[in-house]
Design an enzyme around this catalytic site. Structure first.
Site, PDB file in Angstrom:
ATOM      1  N   SER A  52       4.386   2.155   8.235  1.00 16.50           N
ATOM      2  CA  SER A  52       4.118   1.166   7.012  1.00 16.50           C
ATOM      3  C   SER A  52       5.360   0.797   6.559  1.00 16.50           C
ATOM      4  O   SER A  52       6.094   1.248   5.635  1.00 16.50           O
ATOM      5  CB  SER A  52       3.007   1.695   6.116  1.00 16.50           C
ATOM      6  N   ASP A  61       0.003  -7.534   0.979  1.00 19.99           N
ATOM      7  CA  ASP A  61       0.371  -6.303   1.440  1.00 19.99           C
ATOM      8  C   ASP A  61       1.813  -6.188   1.496  1.00 19.99           C
ATOM      9  O   ASP A  61       2.501  -5.526   2.363  1.00 19.99           O
ATOM     10  CB  ASP A  61      -0.286  -5.625   2.555  1.00 19.99           C
ATOM     11  N   HIS A  88       0.679  -1.219   0.023  1.00 22.46           N
ATOM     12  CA  HIS A  88      -0.110   0.124  -0.020  1.00 22.46           C
ATOM     13  C   HIS A  88       0.826   1.196  -0.051  1.00 22.46           C
ATOM     14  O   HIS A  88       0.102   2.225  -0.285  1.00 22.46           O
ATOM     15  CB  HIS A  88      -0.890   0.077   1.105  1.00 22.46           C
TER      16      HIS A  88
END
Length: 429
Positions: A282, A205, A175
């Site tokens: 992230s 992901d 992402h």
């Protein structure tokens, strides 16, 4: 504040989230805003010392200070009025918010690099001597990178990554780069490289990229997350919220294992931690006490149910390396994730009268390769190819070396007789 209903998924994903504590009767408000500039700002590089400032007259100094204080009071008051008076909190009161929205709707248009089947993500056992927090940071900081991606409209998105090799292969969350057209990777020193995409899988992901013309970098050491235990000390390094906070180091414990977290209809198995993580973390590392990566930070809970409840704190989640390794190694080999390879049976570790462990086939699933190869419940698994199998760890470690489509020669004992079954692995994807 902007109307969240009118934002595209890509715009929502690129926004940062900050939770504010407010009186219960006012509910909880969420502020979203863009943070990272483009191109890479000077803040990424070491700054020169500021030139000495000449002294000013005392009277003028007092006037400047008073004016500055007044401006701050006015600004804070306006911000609070905007927060407490806004009607668009931008979050569903019935569900906890996430650090990101995971979606496979957006493709990735970053220029590509060829797969590198000779490169592998290998997992090791935990170290023998725990490090101090200072030593963990010094060990992992050179292996943790800043990921700056740009989409076709010029909007910028920031995340974190972890180095796999000295010549610049690194991984991050899918992402972080989803929907973008270019990417820059920055080291902790401020040195930057153009990054090309090797491959990614939005469902898991995970993305793998290659820093162009990189050499002499410091790859991370990856530990098998199956060794993890609740309560052990963990750390995170990342770039929370904006570039001025890049390289932030936080600590906590492992709060849970095998958490089934659902986002946008996808269920991912996660490690849970109370180490502080935020947007920008992230794709960064979750690290054990030995300075080894055990997970890739992916999401956090940021908001609870009703307005009368306190803001959620200390609920971060990371993809465990035991699963990430399958995805990364498939991408390195072919540019895409084929799925986790499966034999199609379940096993049990048992012990004979002398205390020696062995593995028995507990069940065989209908329609999967083990059944087709003739494996039966009650068989004793002696070896997979030339690898002796004494417990479930042996088989799991060996399976990580395999890919979907590989054929494995299983040596079995059935009623005291040795037999061989050729099992071609299929994907669980």
């Amino acid at each position: 504040m902007m109307d969240e209903n009118n934002l595209t998924h890509r715009e929502q994903e690129g926004r940062e989230v900050v939770s504010w504590y407010v009186p219960p009767e006012k509910g909880e408000e969420v502020v979203r805003y863009y943070v990272q500039p483009r191109p890479l700002p000077e803040s990424v590089r070491p700054r020169a010392e500021a030139a000495p400032v000449k002294k000013k007259k005392k009277g003028r100094t007092i006037f400047v200070i008073l004016a500055a204080v007044l401006a701050v009071i006015i600004g804070v008051t306006a911000l609070l009025v905007n927060l407490l008076g806004s009607d668009d909190a931008g979050a569903d009161d019935n569900h906890a918010g996430s650090i990101v929205d995971i979606s496979s709707d957006d493709g990735c248009h970053i220029p590509t690099a060829d797969p590198a089947p000779e490169v592998r993500l290998n997992l090791v056992a935990p170290g023998e001597q725990a490090l101090t927090a200072v030593d963990v940071f010094q060990k992992m900081s050179p292996s943790t990178v800043t990921v700056l991606a740009t989409d076709a409209t010029g909007k910028n998105f920031m995340g974190t990554g972890v180095l796999l090799t000295a010549d610049g292969y690194f991984l991050t969350n899918a992402h972080v780069v989803s929907g973008t057209t270019s990417c820059i990777m920055a080291l902790d020193t401020g040195d930057t490289y153009e990054a090309k995409l090797v491959g990614y899988d939005a469902g898991q992901d995970i993305a793998v990229l290659k820093a162009v013309d990189a050499e002499g970098l410091t790859p991370a050491e990856f530990c098998d997350s199956d060794y993890c235990m609740v309560g052990e000390t963990v750390y995170a390094i990342g770039n929370p919220l904006n570039l001025s906070l890049r390289g932030t180091f936080t600590s906590g414990i492992l709060s849970g294992l095998e958490r089934q977290m659902e986002m946008d209809g996808k269920t991912l198995t996660m490690l849970q931690t109370n180490a502080a993580v935020n947007n920008g973390n992230s794709g960064g590392p979750l690290i054990n006490a030995y300075g080894q990566v055990i997970g890739i930070v992916t999401m956090k809970m940021s908001q609870s149910g009703t307005g009368a409840e306190a803001t959620v704190e200390g609920l971060g989640f990371a993809l465990p390396t035991s699963q990430v390794s399958y995805v990364v190694n498939d991408i390195l080999a072919t540019g895409e994730y084929a799925g986790m390879p499966t034999f199609g049976f379940t096993i049990m570790t048992e012990y004979d009268e002398s205390g020696e462990s062995y593995v028995s086939i507990h069940s065989v699933e209908e329609g999967l390769p083990a059944q087709a190869a003739g494996v039966q419940p009650g068989d004793i698994l002696v070896a997979a190819d030339d690898c002796a199998i004494h417990n479930n760890w042996d088989l799991m470690d060996y399976r990580r070396q395999l890919r979907v489509g590989d054929t494995v020669d299983l040596t079995l004992l059935r009623n005291g007789e040795e037999i061989h079954c050729q099992v071609t692995l299929t994907a669980t994807k």
